[in-house]
Design a protein around this motif. Sequence first.
Motif, short mmCIF file in Angstrom:
data_model
loop_
_atom_site.label_atom_id
_atom_site.label_comp_id
_atom_site.label_asym_id
_atom_site.label_seq_id
_atom_site.Cartn_x
_atom_site.Cartn_y
_atom_site.Cartn_z
N LYS A 12 0.84 -1.21 0.00
CA LYS A 12 0.00 0.00 0.00
C LYS A 12 0.87 1.26 0.00
CE LYS A 12 -2.78 2.38 3.32
NZ LYS A 12 -3.31 2.28 4.66
N ASN A 13 1.90 1.29 0.81
CA ASN A 13 2.71 2.49 0.95
C ASN A 13 3.72 2.67 -0.17
OD1 ASN A 13 1.97 4.09 3.44
ND2 ASN A 13 1.92 1.97 4.17
N PHE A 14 4.19 1.58 -0.79
CA PHE A 14 5.08 1.74 -1.94
C PHE A 14 4.32 2.30 -3.14
CE2 PHE A 14 8.41 -1.08 -0.03
CZ PHE A 14 9.46 -0.17 -0.16
N GLU A 15 2.99 2.13 -3.17
CA GLU A 15 2.19 2.75 -4.22
C GLU A 15 2.10 4.27 -4.03
OE1 GLU A 15 -1.58 0.79 -4.16
OE2 GLU A 15 -0.75 -1.13 -4.82
N LYS A 16 2.15 4.73 -2.78
CA LYS A 16 2.01 6.15 -2.46
C LYS A 16 3.32 6.92 -2.46
CE LYS A 16 -1.64 5.70 1.01
NZ LYS A 16 -1.93 6.05 2.40
N PHE A 17 4.39 6.27 -2.04
CA PHE A 17 5.64 6.97 -1.77
C PHE A 17 6.79 6.37 -2.58
CE2 PHE A 17 3.11 6.99 2.18
CZ PHE A 17 2.85 8.36 2.25
N PRO A 18 7.81 7.18 -2.88
CA PRO A 18 8.94 6.67 -3.67
C PRO A 18 9.84 5.73 -2.88
CG PRO A 18 9.34 8.94 -3.02
CD PRO A 18 7.93 8.61 -2.60
N GLY A 19 9.70 5.69 -1.57
CA GLY A 19 10.52 4.80 -0.76
C GLY A 19 10.07 4.84 0.68
N LEU A 20 10.50 3.89 1.44
CA LEU A 20 10.19 3.82 2.86
C LEU A 20 11.47 3.60 3.64
CD1 LEU A 20 7.09 1.41 2.81
CD2 LEU A 20 7.06 3.88 3.05
N ILE A 21 11.50 4.12 4.84
CA ILE A 21 12.62 3.88 5.74
C ILE A 21 12.08 3.05 6.89
CG2 ILE A 21 14.28 4.93 7.33
CD1 ILE A 21 14.16 7.43 5.50
N ILE A 22 12.72 1.94 7.14
CA ILE A 22 12.31 1.08 8.25
C ILE A 22 13.41 1.14 9.30
CG2 ILE A 22 11.72 -1.26 8.95
CD1 ILE A 22 10.69 -1.66 6.05
N GLN A 23 13.03 1.60 10.47
CA GLN A 23 13.98 1.84 11.55
C GLN A 23 14.20 0.57 12.36
OE1 GLN A 23 13.22 5.43 13.79
NE2 GLN A 23 13.45 4.28 15.67
N ASP A 24 15.43 0.39 12.80
CA ASP A 24 15.73 -0.70 13.73
C ASP A 24 14.91 -0.54 15.00
OD1 ASP A 24 17.68 -1.80 12.10
OD2 ASP A 24 19.34 -0.80 13.12
#
Length: 173
Positions: A12-24
């Motif tokens: 869902k979010n990769f459709e909205k945004f160019p990338g995601l950051i996943i924090q440790d």
Amino acid sequence: MKAGEFTRFLKKNFEKFPGLIIQDFIKDFGDTKQSPELRMYFVGREYQFTAVATNTKTYTLKEDGVGGTLNLPAHIDLQALKALAHRAMDNMPAIRLKQKQTGQDVVLPKMLTRVDMGCIRDGVFNPWVNEVEFVPSMYIEDHRCPLDALLGGLHARDVLRELALRSEEHTSE
């Protein structure tokens, strides 16, 4: 989290945004004064104060002069955190809106920015930017910093500057 829920979230979010950051995952991050999330407030580029919300209470820093009671542990370097926060703000893209009348993009000024910082990993001062918000909650009940007056002053300066530019344009025509 249920099976497949994370996968659906990512799709869902990769459709909205160019990338995601996943924090440790950092155990106790933001829950205690020993591993705080420091919410640093800036009007324009000027530092105002820091709020520290734990799972039991919200504090402001004693050294900020806004009625705060919290002294950070000695190994937390507030100046280094401010420098990293400024670097994060400098690397944020401009917010642009298209003017209806002209169709031209207008860059919005940075009014109130909150840079949320983490600083303790495995018991060691090792800061990182957790989040940047340009329309943050202000914890107005937890400090005496006149953010609303500062924002009004910043906006008034922008309006006066724009009026002066328009006046110069009319007198040079």
